[in-house]
Motif scaffolding. Structure first.
Motif, PDB file in Angstrom:
ATOM      1  N   ASP A 406       0.862  -1.184   0.000  1.00 30.02           N
ATOM      2  CA  ASP A 406       0.000   0.000   0.000  1.00 30.02           C
ATOM      3  C   ASP A 406       0.901   1.238   0.000  1.00 30.02           C
ATOM      4  OD1 ASP A 406      -1.775   2.049   0.395  1.00 30.02           O
ATOM      5  OD2 ASP A 406      -2.947   1.011   1.933  1.00 30.02           O
ATOM      6  N   VAL A 409       0.302   4.107   2.465  1.00 30.37           N
ATOM      7  CA  VAL A 409       0.890   3.912   3.791  1.00 30.37           C
ATOM      8  C   VAL A 409       2.384   4.238   3.761  1.00 30.37           C
ATOM      9  CG1 VAL A 409       1.409   2.208   5.574  1.00 30.37           C
ATOM     10  CG2 VAL A 409      -0.830   2.214   4.461  1.00 30.37           C
ATOM     11  N   LYS A 413       4.525   6.976   6.045  1.00 28.55           N
ATOM     12  CA  LYS A 413       5.580   6.577   6.982  1.00 28.55           C
ATOM     13  C   LYS A 413       6.917   7.229   6.674  1.00 28.55           C
ATOM     14  CE  LYS A 413       3.734   1.965   8.024  1.00 28.55           C
ATOM     15  NZ  LYS A 413       3.992   0.511   7.907  1.00 28.55           N
ATOM     16  N   ASN A 496      -2.872   3.657  13.641  1.00 29.35           N
ATOM     17  CA  ASN A 496      -3.726   3.983  12.498  1.00 29.35           C
ATOM     18  C   ASN A 496      -3.585   5.440  12.082  1.00 29.35           C
ATOM     19  OD1 ASN A 496      -4.730   1.387  12.324  1.00 29.35           O
ATOM     20  ND2 ASN A 496      -6.492   1.808  13.656  1.00 29.35           N
ATOM     21  N   LYS A 499      -0.882   5.213   9.639  1.00 34.21           N
ATOM     22  CA  LYS A 499      -1.219   4.450   8.440  1.00 34.21           C
ATOM     23  C   LYS A 499      -2.164   5.211   7.510  1.00 34.21           C
ATOM     24  CE  LYS A 499      -0.737  -0.076  10.697  1.00 34.21           C
ATOM     25  NZ  LYS A 499      -1.457  -1.281  11.147  1.00 34.21           N
ATOM     26  N   TYR A 500      -3.050   6.016   8.081  1.00 33.45           N
ATOM     27  CA  TYR A 500      -4.070   6.691   7.270  1.00 33.45           C
ATOM     28  C   TYR A 500      -3.862   8.202   7.207  1.00 33.45           C
ATOM     29  CZ  TYR A 500      -6.177   2.127   7.754  1.00 33.45           C
ATOM     30  OH  TYR A 500      -6.393   0.779   7.727  1.00 33.45           O
ATOM     31  N   LEU A 543       4.321  -0.524  12.624  1.00 31.80           N
ATOM     32  CA  LEU A 543       4.487   0.437  11.533  1.00 31.80           C
ATOM     33  C   LEU A 543       5.744   0.174  10.713  1.00 31.80           C
ATOM     34  CD1 LEU A 543       3.519   3.681  13.477  1.00 31.80           C
ATOM     35  CD2 LEU A 543       2.111   2.381  11.893  1.00 31.80           C
TER      36      LEU A 543
END
Length: 734
Positions: A406, A409, A413, A496, A499-500, A543
């Motif tokens: 993804d 993501v 990061k 999250n 991640k989002y 993560l």
């Protein structure tokens, strides 16, 4: 002679040499009038005769004193000059490239300076001129004319000769600086007029076979032509449009308002600084000369000469001049030599009339105050998350790397530049293929593996966090940490948020609402051994980010300002890697802000405020751990995204911790009662870990499975460390 333009350079040189022959003939005839038969004088050159003395003090004769032969030769010279000028004009109209005319144009030479250049080139075109100049200088060992002879040939009158002397007397003149051999202006005990006239080897090469870069420049310099293939711009297009529009406006301004331009652009490695300049040079149909200052010799003796040669090359190619890695000229602690080198660099740039770009990996406060040049500065920042996601997807398609990763993501990061993203994908493809070959799943072209991609990402980051922090390899997941559901949910929510990030900040537009504070900060509060450090590893592991535990002994300093300096360095380095920063036992540094009663209280508050500021600026993850939540100031807590309280585990959770601590391979006796241990002994997870490990060594020593007796004995030792003593009835059964 035909009035048609020249077809090529050699046709032009042929006419120029014919003109030179006539000028040499005229000079010979003038000399012959004073010395009718110089070949018969066996003492010629060894003394000054009376006739020669009269000639020397008489200078040039007037045109009325010329005889008929001289008048004829002079007429031929004037006719040749007009013919050459006419043919040159036709060649310019037809777009024929003639090196000598081009050289004269780009350096702004006068007609006399152009004749001097042709005179120096003559010996390279025909060796007969070596003997001719030797004859005219009374010394056949001389292969080139001296300055005096050059002035006599090139200048039609004494007034022109006097004016042309400044060409050689001014070291900063363009002819002396860029075209003549350095030895021409070196004294060596000779007068100016007696020094040999010689062209620099690079200029000779250009006039005879133009196009290639000066080989003396070596690997430090490369040239990009407008028709060379370059990568497309995928991000920062608005900056490119801004650059083009501004430069166009400056070029189209009235001559009195027009300015020479210089741009100082900085940004992380791979930000696309050079790519921006390449696209700009192509849009203006200009070559681009890129100079890596890290590869230029910085020794005082040669640095100025190298920069001068580089600028000459830029003038020859009429190129935009771009210096990369400017920071090498701005060391952290500059000495006198560095300051002098920087001053010479600025002086050389002042003499260059073209556009200049100065590229650096970090901001440098330039000491250059350019003359008649506008210096502009711009930071080429890391693309936003939407831009990074497009880069991940585009580059992955380019290399044909199929993957279920993804990239949204990944963009959240890793705050990577375009260059870092491209290198990470390329390297990850190689790692994935290598791992696939080892597993017998094929080789090159295998789909990207997630672990290979993260490994490649970590290799793109060059930081120095190890100086004041220790890297911890995350070994735990959510299944390993024993916490109540509320705390686990908070940890998952925090993960999250990373991640989002792309959805919230980019797709939903929250990026425009927040100027800063887009990172993630967490505070873990609870008694020792309740899982704070373990939870930091869980977050980093989930993560797939690097985790660095900050060593507070390397951060806190008794000297005013040193603590802030250390914190700045830590966050600055972490920004490069997007690592998780874990500050453990932070009570000493982040205690409650006190009333200002003395200077120590004042600076303690400044340190806390500075930490708050750096945490909000940092776009990565910061985790703080404390044993005493009540000591944390409320204003401090308000700025933390997640405050997770780690409770002391009750008997239910202690039992789960006991069970999770023993690996499946450990030989465990049937008499081990986890429920009894959990209800009987109120100790935290950190203590339980110590007990389990100690009991395992006791069992290994005795050659038995791990029994209840080993565990109880280890509990006694663990409690004794904190001053607690078990009553006999609490352990005598075992």
């Amino acid at each position: 002679m035909s009035a048609l333009g020249y077809v090529h350079a050699w046709e032009h040189y042929k006419d120029e040499l014919q003109l030179l022959d006539k000028k040499l003939e005229l000079l010979y005839k003038r000399r012959q009038k004073l010395t009718p038969d110089p070949q018969t004088d066996s003492f010629r050159g060894m003394f000054v005769s009376e006739d020669e003395f009269i000639r020397l003090i008489g200078g040039f004769g007037s045109e009325e004193e010329m005889d008929e032969e001289e008048q004829d030769v002079l007429g031929m010279i004037e006719s040749l000059e007009k013919s050459i000028e006419s043919r040159l004009a036709e060649s310019r109209t037809a777009g024929v490239f003639l090196p000598l005319a081009y050289l004269s144009t780009v350096f702004g030479f006068s007609s006399i300076e152009e004749r001097i250049v042709m005179l120096g080139l003559a010996v390279e075109l025909d060796r007969k001129y070596e003997r001719i100049f030797g004859f005219l200088l009374d010394d056949l060992t001389n292969k080139t004319p001296n300055i005096s002879l050059a002035l006599q040939i090139a200048c039609p009158s004494p007034e022109d000769m006097r004016a042309a002397r400044t060409t050689f007397m001014a070291p900063n003149g363009r002819l002396a600086r860029y075209v003549l051999h350095p030895d021409t202006l070196v004294s060596s005990g000779q007068t100016l007029l007696s020094r040999p006239l010689q062209l620099d080897k690079r200029i000779v090469t250009f006039l005879l076979d133009s196009g290639e870069l000066d080989p003396k420049l070596g690997p430090a310099v490369q040239i990009i032509y407008p028709d060379d293939e370059i990568s497309p711009l995928l991000v920062q297009e608005e900056f490119q449009q801004r650059l083009r529009g501004f430069i166009t406006d400056v070029y189209e301004a009235p001559a009195a308002e027009r300015k020479r331009l210089a741009f100082h652009i900085w940004g992380n490695a791979g930000a696309g600084k050079k790519l921006q300049v390449k696209h700009l040079s192509r849009s203006f149909h200009k070559p681009l000369l890129i100079v890596d200052l890290a590869d230029v010799q910085l020794h005082a003796a040669s640095f100025e000469d190298q920069i001068s040669v580089i600028i000459r090359e830029a003038i020859l190619h009429q190129a935009i001049l771009c210096f990369t890695r400017l920071e090498v000229l701005y060391p952290a602690e500059p000495d006198l030599a560095a300051q002098q080198r920087l001053g010479r660099f600025h002086e050389e740039l002042d003499g260059y009339g073209g556009m200049v770009f100065l590229l650096a990996g970090r901001f440098n406060r330039l000491s250059w105050k350019p003359k008649e040049r506008l210096l502009l500065e711009h930071e080429l920042a890391v693309p936003d998350e939407g831009g990074r996601e497009r880069l991940w997807q585009t580059f992955a398609q380019e290399i044909g790397a199929g993957s279920d990763v993804d990239y949204r993501v990944m963009s959240g990061k890793f705050r990577f530049t375009p260059g870092q993203i491209r290198r990470a994908l390329s390297l990850a493809r190689g790692y994935s293929s290598w791992q696939a070959a080892a597993a017998g799943e094929g080789s090159w072209g295998a789909s990207l593996r997630s672990d290979a991609l993260y490994k490649a990402c970590y290799q793109q980051v060059q930081h120095k966090l190890e100086r004041k922090a220790t890297r911890i390899e995350p070994r735990y997941g959510f299944g390993d940490v024993i916490l109540p559901p509320e705390q686990k949910d908070q940890l998952r929510n925090a993960c999250n948020q990373v991640k989002y990030r792309g959805v919230v900040y980019n797709d939903w537009g929250f990026e425009k609402k927040l100027a800063y504070g887009k990172g993630l900060s967490m505070l873990f509060a609870g008694p020792p051994g309740t899982g704070k450090t373990m939870s930091a590893q869980v977050v980093a592991g989930d993560l797939q980010l690097e985790l660095y535990k900050v060593d507070l002994s390397q951060v806190i300093s008794k000297y005013i300002g040193e603590t802030e300096k250390n914190l700045h360095e830590i966050f600055e380095e972490a920004q490069l890697s997007n690592a998780v920063l874990f500050f453990d036992e932070t009570d000493a540094l982040f205690g409650k802000r006190s009333e200002v009663k003395d200077s120590h209280d004042k600076y303690a508050n400044i340190e806390t405020a500075y930490l708050l500021q750096k945490m909000e600026e940092y776009q990565g993850i910061t985790v703080l751990a404390t044993n005493l939540l009540n000591n944390i100031d409320e204003a401090f807590l308000r700025r933390i995204n997640y405050v997770i309280k780690f409770p002391f585990p009750d008997s239910e959770y202690r039992e789960k911790i006991w069970q999770s601590m023993f690996p499946p391979a450990a030989p465990l006796s049937d008499d081990v009662d986890f429920k009894y241990l959990a209800q009987r002994y109120e100790i935290a997870g950190g203590n339980i870990k110590n007990v389990v490990l100690s009991s395992a060594f006791l069992a290994a020593e005795s050659g038995e499975p791990i029994r209840m007796g080993h565990i109880i004995k280890s509990i006694r030792h663990e409690l004794q460390k904190s001053g607690k003593i078990l009553a006999r009835q609490e352990w005598e059964d075992y």
